[in-house]
Design an enzyme around this catalytic site. Structure first.
Site, PDB file in Angstrom:
ATOM      1  N   LEU A  99      13.402   1.293 -22.355  1.00 25.17           N
ATOM      2  CA  LEU A  99      12.083   0.655 -22.365  1.00 25.17           C
ATOM      3  C   LEU A  99      12.195  -0.846 -22.179  1.00 25.17           C
ATOM      4  CD1 LEU A  99      10.342   2.530 -25.321  1.00 25.17           C
ATOM      5  CD2 LEU A  99       9.654   2.596 -22.927  1.00 25.17           C
ATOM      6  N   GLY A 100      13.247  -1.380 -22.668  1.00 31.88           N
ATOM      7  CA  GLY A 100      13.409  -2.820 -22.547  1.00 31.88           C
ATOM      8  C   GLY A 100      14.553  -3.288 -23.406  1.00 31.88           C
ATOM      9  N   GLY A 103      16.452  -6.910 -25.301  1.00 31.78           N
ATOM     10  CA  GLY A 103      16.266  -8.301 -25.693  1.00 31.78           C
ATOM     11  C   GLY A 103      17.505  -8.791 -26.387  1.00 31.78           C
ATOM     12  N   ALA A 104      17.347  -9.902 -27.062  1.00 32.41           N
ATOM     13  CA  ALA A 104      18.490 -10.532 -27.689  1.00 32.41           C
ATOM     14  C   ALA A 104      19.067  -9.675 -28.804  1.00 32.41           C
ATOM     15  CB  ALA A 104      18.066 -11.879 -28.246  1.00 32.41           C
ATOM     16  N   GLY A 123      19.002  -6.192 -29.054  1.00 34.84           N
ATOM     17  CA  GLY A 123      19.366  -4.812 -28.810  1.00 34.84           C
ATOM     18  C   GLY A 123      18.612  -4.226 -27.646  1.00 34.84           C
ATOM     19  N   ASP A 153       7.595 -14.212 -33.833  1.00 29.49           N
ATOM     20  CA  ASP A 153       7.751 -14.223 -32.375  1.00 29.49           C
ATOM     21  C   ASP A 153       6.549 -13.569 -31.678  1.00 29.49           C
ATOM     22  OD1 ASP A 153       8.894 -14.696 -29.943  1.00 29.49           O
ATOM     23  OD2 ASP A 153      10.515 -13.241 -30.151  1.00 29.49           O
TER      24      ASP A 153
END
Ligand SMILES: Nc1ncnc2c1ncn2[C@@H]1O[C@H](COP(=O)(O)OP(=O)(O)OP(=O)(O)O)[C@@H](O)[C@H]1O
Lengths: 319, 245
Positions: A34-35, A37-38, A40, A145
């Site tokens: 799905l995506g 990031g920093a 995981g 965030d």
């Protein structure tokens, strides 16, 4: 280009891989990524008949994020984060990788949704967001965030939900994770201490982003550049009294900002363009709170002593 | 649980050392003193040679820290993240050690069911918020770094802003290498904020060599030699962290 130093050494699960937890023995079939990031990588996975989101991380962030999701679960009423389903370790020959499973929140992110369905939705969704933020803040958390990528619009009728609790911080501490454009520290408009006004700054920047059409890049710190930009779009002009207050940290609660937005939409006047009561706007830290409390207790003692001595004097006179 | 001082070296470089001792050995040495060495590699495009990358990872590995390779534009975010993650990692080490004392030798965090890890993480988070932190920033000012220095400055000011939101005390100092006459030059003595940088950075002289190893060695010595303003910290902190990282 950013690489997670622990994750990059581990191989990624491919679609079709079945991940079985070491402790609870639940199995999840990976459908797709799905995506990432920093902190995981998040996968869409299948468990029984249901779709779930599964986050794998090499670091300690699983335990932190699970803590946040667990405390969300304790809050009755809606905190808009995903609900937690499972926490476990995925054991492979290379070693154990912690992961957690959460509710899959299906839908486009905030910007994609508005692009498709029109900017009339912006106000509605921001109002929803402020309501959720209020609940979150009331329970001692600050989201941190907050950015369009972390907001998903789901269901019918459409409802805004927050994902990625990696930045969610206990009130009063230093914000764990943030994104420049939506961070008041970067704009030189406040500290990175977790307080409700931190999130409200981000919410205002998201609103500006929606109408301005892109994330803002700082030319100079401070409110001036943001003020200029707000003059360019009629929607922003309309909300500028509210946005300016939020950007300068003058709201103490999401609810205040929400009510001001409602007033603006109704064309009602009467938004005070000044910081409310305490100009410092820093929430009381526990220590300060204790100090205040102690002071109060002192006053109480003095009062009691006074009353008692007065009664004594009256008693003496009565004799 | 007591909180000691976390000591970190943050090395910002764009590639390979070419003078003096092996930087990897020097990072391993720093670690022996309870100092964590983190490395951020700043690259221009996708260009970083294999050797440079290996060295960056090697230093962080030996120094018990974290490495990250980024474009200059991502530097601010990375600097704060690396510092924070390294703190967590060190504290996790400390907490794990305590746990082992409680639970017996063979236990590590992985032997604890995931449900229980949350409580440990809360302790780690709490310590990360309140522990005193010393960061010695070591900036490579060899010729190839020249145009990246304004970004480095921004990133460091930003780091100062992030860390000042913590409850715990912070102290920073800044060294560059190569220095004017020596391998390393001190630009900023221990101070709670990095704002002073703004006036120092424009004056930097750019050198040709990259003595990364000697720079790490001197940085390590600097931690030891400064009379540490102990304040309310206990004296056994140093020893406390030395054998845990
Ligand atoms: N519960 C969920 N339901 C649906 N999609 C999700 C969910 N959680 C995460 N995602 C998707 O995965 C992506 C990455 O997840 P997430 O933002 O949590 O990772 P991260 O490592 O914390 O990233 P970042 O660096 O942005 O903080 C998200 O942008 C989103 O698209």
């Amino acid at each position: 280009m950013m690489m997670n130093s622990t994750l990059k050494t581990l191989s990624k699960p491919r679609p079709g891989t079945v991940i079985t937890g070491k402790w609870h023995k639940n199995s999840y079939r990976v459908l797709r990524e799905l995506g990432s990031g920093a902190n995981g990588i998040v996968y869409l996975a299948q468990a029984g008949g249901a779709k779930v989101a599964l986050k794998i991380s090499g670091g300690t962030s699983v335990a932190s994020e699970v803590n946040v999701l667990k405390s969300f679960a304790k809050v009755r009423g809606s905190i808009s984060g995903p609900s937690l389903i499972d926490v476990d370790d995925w054991v492979r020959p290379e070693g154990a990788t912690p992961f957690y499973v959460m509710e899959y929140i299906e839908g486009p992110n905030l910007l994609d949704f508005i692009r498709k369905n029109g900017r009339a939705w912006a106000e509605v969704l921001i109002l929803q967001l402020l309501k959720d933020l209020h609940v979150l803040h009331e329970h001692g958390w600050v989201f941190g965030d907050l950015k369009p990528e972390n907001l998903i619009v789901t269901g019918s009728p459409p409802r805004i939900r927050c994902i990625d609790v990696g930045g969610t911080t206990v009130k009063g501490r230093a914000i764990k994770e943030f994104t420049q454009s939506y961070d008041r520290g970067y704009w030189e408009l406040g500290t990175r201490r977790a307080e409700p006004s931190y999130d409200l700054f981000s919410a205002a920047m998201i609103m500006i982003h929606i109408h301005y059409g892109k994330a803002l890049v700082k030319k100079e710190g401070g409110i001036k550049q943001l003020k200029e930009i707000m003059k360019e779009k009629p929607e922003l002009v309309k909300f500028s009294p509210v946005l300016l207050k939020a950007l300068q940290g003058w709201y103490h609660s999401a609810e205040e900002m929400r009510l001001d937005m409602l007033k603006t939409i109704n064309g009602m006047a009467g938004i005070t363009a000044k910081p409310a009561v305490h100009p410092g706007n820093a929430p009381m830290s526990r220590r300060e709170y204790r100090k205040k409390k102690r002071k109060f207790e002192w006053l109480e003692t003095i009062l009691i002593v006074k009353i008692v001595s007065m009664i004594y004097i009256l008693y003496l006179f009565g004799q | 649980m007591k909180t000691g001082t976390l000591k970190q070296i943050l090395l910002i470089t764009d590639g390979c050392s070419n003078q003096g001792e092996s930087p990897i050995a020097m990072a391993a040495l720093a670690r022996e003193y309870g100092i964590t060495v983190n490395v951020i590699g700043v690259v221009k495009h996708d260009t970083i040679d294999e050797k440079g990358l290996e060295e960056i990872e090697g230093i962080a590995n030996a120094g018990g820290g974290i490495s990250q390779v980024v474009y200059a534009a991502d530097l601010s975010r990375t600097v704060q993240m690396v510092t924070r993650k390294a703190m967590t990692q060190t504290l996790q080490g400390v907490v794990n050690k305590e746990l082992r004392q409680i639970l017996g030798d063979m236990k590590t965090i992985e032997d604890i069911p995931p449900e229980k890890r949350g409580e440990i993480m809360e302790v780690v988070d709490e310590l990360g918020e309140t522990a005193a932190l010393e960061v010695l920033i070591l900036v490579d000012t060899s010729a190839s770094m020249k145009h990246k220095l304004p970004t480095v400055k921004e990133a460091l000011l930003d780091l100062s802003l992030s860390l000042s939101a913590r409850t715990g005390k912070n102290r920073f100092s800044l060294f560059v290498f190569p220095g004017k006459k020596k391998d390393v030059e001190k630009l900023l003595d221990w101070s709670p904020k990095l704002e002073a940088l703004t006036s120092i950075f424009p004056k930097l002289v750019i050198g040709g060599i990259t003595p990364t190893g000697p720079a790490i060695r001197e940085a390590t010595a600097y931690f030891k030699n400064t009379p540490i303003l102990r304040g309310n910290l206990s004296d056994d902190d140093e020893q406390y962290f030395e054998d845990t990282v």
